[in-house]
Write a protein that holds these residues in place. Structure first.
Motif, short mmCIF file in Angstrom:
data_model
loop_
_atom_site.label_atom_id
_atom_site.label_comp_id
_atom_site.label_asym_id
_atom_site.label_seq_id
_atom_site.Cartn_x
_atom_site.Cartn_y
_atom_site.Cartn_z
N LEU A 43 3.43 9.44 -6.01
CA LEU A 43 4.25 10.58 -5.60
C LEU A 43 5.45 10.73 -6.58
O LEU A 43 5.69 11.87 -7.19
N GLU B 44 0.96 -1.16 0.08
CA GLU B 44 0.11 0.00 -0.09
C GLU B 44 0.85 1.22 0.06
O GLU B 44 0.61 2.20 -0.75
N ILE B 45 1.82 1.18 0.75
CA ILE B 45 2.81 2.43 0.91
C ILE B 45 3.48 2.44 -0.56
O ILE B 45 3.67 3.71 -0.83
N GLN B 46 4.00 1.38 -1.13
CA GLN B 46 4.58 1.51 -2.50
C GLN B 46 3.89 2.15 -3.11
O GLN B 46 4.30 2.93 -4.05
N ILE C 14 1.49 4.32 -2.91
CA ILE C 14 1.49 5.78 -2.81
C ILE C 14 2.93 6.71 -3.18
O ILE C 14 2.83 7.41 -3.74
N LEU C 15 3.84 5.98 -2.89
CA LEU C 15 5.10 6.39 -3.26
C LEU C 15 5.41 6.27 -4.66
O LEU C 15 5.80 7.30 -5.24
#
Lengths: 130, 130
Positions: free
Chosen positions: A124, A116-118, A120-121
């Motif tokens: 960005l 999930e974080i990936q 978003i990254l």
DNA sequence: ATCAACTTACGAAGCGTATCGTAAATTTGG
DNA sequence: CCAAATTTACGATACGCTTCGTAAGTTGAT
């Protein structure tokens, strides 16, 4: 205009807000029962806190019925943003990145969460290239 | 044994700790001058705070000289961890991931910083596969 | 040596948070 | 309908944080 100055909830108030955010609406008793799972406190203490929160505008209540029903008057996200921002300033020299790194490094995340974080990254990064 | 219970610095104390962490050591006056850049306060206020912090064990001081010299007695990282942990619990339902996402989403990071975060993420993913 | 500037120490006050006891109002079960 | 239980309201207290005034001690320049 406006101003509508932001009220920073205290620690105890945040505990109560958490319950309300999760439930949507709740009576004092419901909130109190929930709090008892993690800490101990008297019923009137919870009641008093919620009355104060009502005066502050952190919650609104329906007192047309005997057992008053409360609901949050501030959004979870906005509140998180405010406190997060404050914290980034006073504890991470204004660097959100530093905070992220600390959080990632010391509090385990599941594979799914990492994904999930990936995402978003990646988003960005994509924005950067515009 | 120990216990060595953790002392949570207050907001004002954190501001002072920030200065000390940056400088390493400093006199009351130096800290005070630094604080004046962001907020206003009387000299004796800063002094009193630092005296209290000394009693609490948040800082240590060398008073063998006339102008006492202070330095932090708690590490920046440990302090960040404690407060971060508390915050994850009371504001992000215990999910560090949620906090990271909020932080990433609302506080801009430079390309270089994104890379830095990416590295940590890769490391964590690699660990998963062991 | 003396005066001005600086520093520390001490204590007090104001304020907000958290906690709780008690009383009054309301609801409900028998 | 009455008693017990529930809920709200109100006020008091304790405690910690923050701020500051004032006094006392120290240093440095003339």
């Amino acid at each position: 205009m406006s101003g509508a100055k932001y009220i920073r909830p205290t620690e105890s108030e945040l505990e109560i807000l958490q319950v309300l955010w999760a439930k949507g609406t709740a009576s004092v008793r419901e909130v109190h029962e929930e709090l008892l799972k993690t800490k101990e406190a008297g019923y009137t203490t919870t009641l008093k806190l919620m009355q104060i929160m009502n005066e502050k505008g952190l919650v609104v209540r329906d007192d047309s019925i005997k057992t008053h029903i409360y609901q949050p008057a501030v959004s979870r996200e906005k509140t998180q943003q405010h406190i997060l921002g404050k914290m980034i300033n006073t504890l991470f020299s204004g660097s959100a990145t530093e905070l992220v790194i600390q959080a990632l490094g010391n509090h385990q995340a599941s594979p799914g969460e990492l994904e999930e974080i990936q995402k978003i990254l990646d988003q960005l990064k994509a924005q950067e290239e515009k």
